[in-house]
Structure formats: structure tokens, C-alpha cells
Design an enzyme around this catalytic site. Structure first.
Site, PDB file in Angstrom:
ATOM      1  N   ARG A   1      -8.248  -2.084  -0.010  1.00 19.28           N
ATOM      2  CA  ARG A   1      -8.455  -1.751   1.401  1.00 19.28           C
ATOM      3  C   ARG A   1      -9.947  -1.549   1.658  1.00 19.28           C
ATOM      4  O   ARG A   1     -10.668  -1.069   0.774  1.00 19.28           O
ATOM      5  CB  ARG A   1      -7.668  -0.500   1.767  1.00 19.28           C
ATOM      6  CG  ARG A   1      -6.156  -0.683   1.662  1.00 19.28           C
ATOM      7  CD  ARG A   1      -5.397   0.607   1.951  1.00 19.28           C
ATOM      8  NE  ARG A   1      -3.959   0.401   1.811  1.00 19.28           N
ATOM      9  CZ  ARG A   1      -3.286   0.514   0.659  1.00 19.28           C
ATOM     10  NH1 ARG A   1      -3.942   0.866  -0.443  1.00 19.28           N
ATOM     11  NH2 ARG A   1      -1.988   0.309   0.615  1.00 19.28           N
TER      12      ARG A   1
ATOM     13  N   LYS B   1      -4.492   5.357  -0.075  1.00 20.27           N
ATOM     14  CA  LYS B   1      -3.613   5.621   1.055  1.00 20.27           C
ATOM     15  C   LYS B   1      -2.348   6.356   0.622  1.00 20.27           C
ATOM     16  O   LYS B   1      -1.886   7.270   1.308  1.00 20.27           O
ATOM     17  CB  LYS B   1      -3.243   4.296   1.733  1.00 20.27           C
ATOM     18  CG  LYS B   1      -2.351   4.439   2.952  1.00 20.27           C
ATOM     19  CD  LYS B   1      -2.078   3.095   3.588  1.00 20.27           C
ATOM     20  CE  LYS B   1      -1.193   3.241   4.817  1.00 20.27           C
ATOM     21  NZ  LYS B   1      -0.919   1.915   5.447  1.00 20.27           N
TER      22      LYS B   1
ATOM     23  N   HIS C   1      -9.969  -6.286   6.335  1.00 21.18           N
ATOM     24  CA  HIS C   1      -8.632  -5.958   5.835  1.00 21.18           C
ATOM     25  C   HIS C   1      -7.813  -7.218   5.575  1.00 21.18           C
ATOM     26  O   HIS C   1      -6.896  -7.225   4.753  1.00 21.18           O
ATOM     27  CB  HIS C   1      -7.914  -5.065   6.841  1.00 21.18           C
ATOM     28  CG  HIS C   1      -6.862  -4.197   6.230  1.00 21.18           C
ATOM     29  ND1 HIS C   1      -5.666  -4.683   5.767  1.00 21.18           N
ATOM     30  CD2 HIS C   1      -6.826  -2.865   6.004  1.00 21.18           C
ATOM     31  CE1 HIS C   1      -4.932  -3.684   5.291  1.00 21.18           C
ATOM     32  NE2 HIS C   1      -5.621  -2.576   5.410  1.00 21.18           N
TER      33      HIS C   1
ATOM     34  N   ARG D   1      -6.786  -8.910   2.061  1.00 22.59           N
ATOM     35  CA  ARG D   1      -5.586  -8.510   1.326  1.00 22.59           C
ATOM     36  C   ARG D   1      -4.429  -9.452   1.632  1.00 22.59           C
ATOM     37  O   ARG D   1      -3.686  -9.864   0.730  1.00 22.59           O
ATOM     38  CB  ARG D   1      -5.216  -7.065   1.667  1.00 22.59           C
ATOM     39  CG  ARG D   1      -6.151  -6.041   1.068  1.00 22.59           C
ATOM     40  CD  ARG D   1      -5.967  -4.649   1.665  1.00 22.59           C
ATOM     41  NE  ARG D   1      -4.620  -4.133   1.544  1.00 22.59           N
ATOM     42  CZ  ARG D   1      -4.100  -3.611   0.438  1.00 22.59           C
ATOM     43  NH1 ARG D   1      -4.832  -3.559  -0.681  1.00 22.59           N
ATOM     44  NH2 ARG D   1      -2.872  -3.136   0.430  1.00 22.59           N
TER      45      ARG D   1
ATOM     46  N   HIS E   1       0.847  -1.396  -3.487  1.00 20.97           N
ATOM     47  CA  HIS E   1       2.076  -1.148  -2.736  1.00 20.97           C
ATOM     48  C   HIS E   1       3.112  -0.597  -3.713  1.00 20.97           C
ATOM     49  O   HIS E   1       3.484  -1.275  -4.662  1.00 20.97           O
ATOM     50  CB  HIS E   1       2.618  -2.436  -2.112  1.00 20.97           C
ATOM     51  CG  HIS E   1       1.768  -2.961  -1.015  1.00 20.97           C
ATOM     52  ND1 HIS E   1       1.870  -4.243  -0.533  1.00 20.97           N
ATOM     53  CD2 HIS E   1       0.791  -2.370  -0.278  1.00 20.97           C
ATOM     54  CE1 HIS E   1       1.005  -4.430   0.434  1.00 20.97           C
ATOM     55  NE2 HIS E   1       0.335  -3.300   0.610  1.00 20.97           N
TER      56      HIS E   1
ATOM     57  N   TYR F   1      -5.491   4.417 -16.818  1.00 21.60           N
ATOM     58  CA  TYR F   1      -5.778   3.058 -17.275  1.00 21.60           C
ATOM     59  C   TYR F   1      -4.762   2.061 -16.723  1.00 21.60           C
ATOM     60  O   TYR F   1      -4.968   0.854 -16.782  1.00 21.60           O
ATOM     61  CB  TYR F   1      -5.764   2.983 -18.805  1.00 21.60           C
ATOM     62  CG  TYR F   1      -7.103   3.271 -19.419  1.00 21.60           C
ATOM     63  CD1 TYR F   1      -8.014   2.245 -19.659  1.00 21.60           C
ATOM     64  CD2 TYR F   1      -7.457   4.567 -19.758  1.00 21.60           C
ATOM     65  CE1 TYR F   1      -9.247   2.512 -20.226  1.00 21.60           C
ATOM     66  CE2 TYR F   1      -8.692   4.840 -20.323  1.00 21.60           C
ATOM     67  CZ  TYR F   1      -9.583   3.809 -20.562  1.00 21.60           C
ATOM     68  OH  TYR F   1     -10.793   4.076 -21.119  1.00 21.60           O
TER      69      TYR F   1
END
Length: 410
Positions: free
Chosen positions: A243, A270, A333, A336, A360, A370
């Protein structure tokens, strides 16, 4: 003998305080400095007490008598008027500290700051509070009902700010839940308003989804003649497809170039979960060029006039406009969506790996910083393949249509 209103102004100060009685224990005390204070003398539990009723002329004779009668009624009910006044003042102080605005400020400056929320997130929360402040800010949070809260939300909606109204309602709901948890209110009236607002239309960011057009954009980025740090931000963005805010707030301390990984802390994400980004050799090389410019400390992309602040949120989009790409063609944006679409169309990568790369439903917080959990190795290969694919597009090579038969499920 009772006092008369006309004679009170004639009372003059003397070297010592003196009193002028009215009736039923009410009297006026005149002080050497000229002030005149109403007091009421009474007895409670066998003790003589005094109750201050205010200063003349702000409190007239008639008003002083009314206050005296009210205090006498409290005494007749078996309560101490002086103690009841102290309780009322204490309640008022507590209520003042428990207004919606004060609880919201505590939620922002205490809980949200303590959780490490990004400065942009905190600024938005304070803006949401400012939008609500005129309607409910000064009210005790426990007194705010759904109708009081609905009014400012509907005003936002009437101005066409449906998305803002939705977000302000959500912010208010979080404040009320915090108020419930800390014992300042008993319910969340904002939760009852979920169906009362017009649902905003889904917002889609403009994105280039045609490979040939993407190659044109990449070549334009390489030729960008503006700020070199902005150029590098434009060059890196398509490769990592995070983002825009996550890229702008990236700090050198989050990068391990030897391990080729960028570890983004939860407070900047987010979903409030830590996220790791595998870095292709192309990105590592670009970061090396960037570090030579910025010194390798603080923000990767500092603001032009203050290295202690990140690049403006509009910088990338303004640069895209300067290169001739309109807001309906390409946005920061939108990279993405570009990556998501073309990676899925390639048929080479598991959809879940692509979703993890986009953060997501990311589970990195559970699997460790990691992110060596499920799909990590595939994401490393995917990052390298994607950067190579972008290089081919930028160089103007033949664009081979993707097929879905091939799948990389090693």
C-alpha cells in the site's frame, strides 16, 4: 427584620467583615474589600454549618431567597445541603472528564498511540473526532444516544461524503466500546446506526492491467526527470506492490538487504499484523542506489524539506500526472491491482500466495517476523519472477499471452 433589595447597595465596607441578616438563617456578609456574599446558616446532626449562596449583585436578594428555600427543602429531607453540593460538584467534574470528546481523546492518545498506530491513522482519528465534536463532544459519553450521533453523520452524507460518514460512525463505535470497557458508558449507540447510513459505492483505484501499457509506464518512470528519490519510489513501487502508505513510511531499520527481506511492523499495516516482503535482486539494487542518497537512516523516502517526515501521500500520484498518466489511468494504489491481476492471469502462482503477498488475510504475525510459514518460499520465487517480467515489459520485449495451464506449485 428582613432585608430590602434597595438597601443592599448602601451597605459600605468597614475594616472588619460584618453581617446583615435577612430571614430563616439567610444573611449577607460584607467584606473590607467591598464584596458582599450571601450565606445560609443551618444546623445538621447537631452542628452549625454555613452554605455559600453566591455574591451580590450576581445573586439578587430574590435569587438568594430561592436558593435558601431549596437548601431548606434538602435539609427537611434529611440530607446535608453542603454535602449534597460537594457531591454535585464532584459529579460535574467526573462528567466533564467523561465527555465523548475527552474519552475519544483518551482512546486516541492512549490506546491508539500505545498500539503504535501510524501518524496518518492518528491524524484521521483526530479529524473524525473534530467532525463529531460540535454535536456530541461536550456531552457525557453515557448520555449520547443514536439520534444525537446520527445527526452529524447524516450531515456528512447530505454533502456527498458517504465514505467519510461510514468511517466516522466506525470510529465513534470504537470510542464507545472503549468507554464501555473503561466503565464510562454501558452501550455502543453507534452500533445501532450501521443500517441507517447509505452504503458508499465501492472505491476502485485506477490501474493499468494491459502489459503493453504497463511497459510504457515503466519506461516513463525510468525517464522521470523530477526528484531522484521520487523516481526511485516510482521504480520500486511496482515490484513490491505494498500500500502507498506502507511504502512512504518504510524505514531503513525494517530492511535486511543481505537476507533480501523487508519486515513491516504491525503498527504500519492496515490489518495490524506484521508483514514481510521478499525483495528481488532488482529491488535490492534500487535500494542500494537509494541508500547512497538518503544515508541509510530514518525514512527511505523522506519529505523534501524535513528528513524527519515521510514523503507526502500525493507525491507518487502527482509524479504520475506529470508523466502524462491521468487519474483514471494509473494511481499509486493501483499498482497492487496491476500485480494481483497479472500474477493471477499468469497461472504460475497459487492464488493464496498472491493474497499473502498483498497482505490480504496475512498470517505473518502468527508465523513470525521472517514469515517463513506457508507460501513464503513461493512468494520469494514469485517476487523474482515478477521483477524479471517487469524488466521484459520495460525493455519492450514481446508480450506473450498468459496461459493458465502452467502452475508453479513446487
Amino acid at each position: 427584620m428582613s432585608l430590602k433589595a434597595a438597601e443592599i447597595s448602601a451597605f459600605r465596607a468597614s475594616d472588619t467583615p460584618y453581617k446583615k441578616a435577612d430571614a430563616k438563617g439567610l444573611y449577607l456578609e460584607i467584606f473590607p474589600n467591598g464584596s458582599k456574599l450571601w450565606r445560609w446558616k443551618y444546623r445538621f446532626a447537631g452542628k452549625e454549618k454555613r452554605l455559600a449562596l453566591g455574591a451580590w449583585p450576581d445573586v439578587t436578594l430574590a435569587k438568594a431567597r430561592q436558593l435558601c428555600e431549596a437548601a431548606r427543602a434538602t435539609l427537611a429531607d434529611g440530607a446535608d445541603p453542603g454535602l449534597e453540593r460537594k457531591r454535585a460538584k464532584a459529579t460535574a467534574r467526573i462528567s466533564a472528564a467523561n465527555t465523548f470528546a475527552s474519552v475519544a481523546a483518551e482512546y486516541i492518545d492512549g490506546k491508539m498511540v500505545g498500539e503504535g498506530r501510524a501518524e496518518t491513522t492518528l491524524a484521521k482519528a483526530r479529524w473524525f473526532l473534530d467532525l463529531l465534536r460540535p454535536a456530541v463532544g461536550d456531552l457525557p459519553i453515557s448520555d449520547v444516544d443514536p439520534q444525537m450521533l446520527l445527526a452529524p453523520l447524516k450531515r456528512l452524507e447530505a454533502r456527498g461524503n458517504k465514505e467519510t460518514a461510514k468511517k466516522v460512525r466506525s470510529f465513534a463505535s470504537r470510542v464507545f466500546r472503549y468507554g464501555v470497557a473503561t466503565g464510562r458508558c454501558k452501550a455502543d449507540p453507534a452500533a445501532l446506526l450501521q443500517g441507517a447510513l447509505v452504503a458508499p459505492k465501492a472505491r476502485h483505484y485506477a490501474a493499468i492491467l494491459e502489459p503493453g501499457k504497463l511497459g510504457e509506464l515503466l519506461r516513463a518512470v525510468d525517464a522521470y526527470n523530477g526528484n531522484p528519490i521520487t523516481r526511485l519510489a516510482l521504480q520500486i513501487t511496482p515490484h513490491v506492490f505494498v500500500r502507498p502508505g506502507e511504502l512512504r513510511h518504510a524505514e531503513w531499520s525494517e530492511f535486511d538487504l543481505d537476507a533480501a527481506v523487508w519486515r513491516i511492523p504491525a503498527g504500519k499495516m492496515k490489518a495490524r499484523r506484521a508483514h514481510s516482503v521478499p525483495l528481488s535482486p532488482q529491488v535490492v539494487a534500487l535500494l542500494g542506489e537509494l541508500r547512497a542518497m538518503t544515508g541509510g537512516g530514518g525514512y527511505l523516502f523522506p519529505a523534501l524539506y524535513s528528513p524527519r517526515r515521510p514523503m507526502s501521500e500525493n507525491t507518487i500520484n502527482v509524479a504520475l500526472r506529470r508523466m502524462g498518466f491521468g487519474k483514471d489511468e494509473a494511481t499509486a494504489h493501483g499498482f497492487r491491482a496491476t500485480a494481483s491481476t497479472l500474477l493471477n492471469e499468469s497461472g504460475k502462482w497459487q492464488p493464496d500466495a498472491i493474497e499473502r503477498a498483498l497482505a490480504h488475510g496475512d498470517s505473518d504475525a502468527v508465523r513470525g517476523t521472517y514469515s517463513r510459514g506457508q507460501y513464503w518460499e513461493e512468494r520469494v520465487r514469485m517476487a523474482a519472477w515478477w521483477s524479471d517480467y517487469l524488466d521484459r515489459l520495460r525493455e519492450g520485449g514481446a508480450v506473450i499471452p498468459f496461459g493458465r495451464a502452467e502452475s508453479n506449485k513446487k
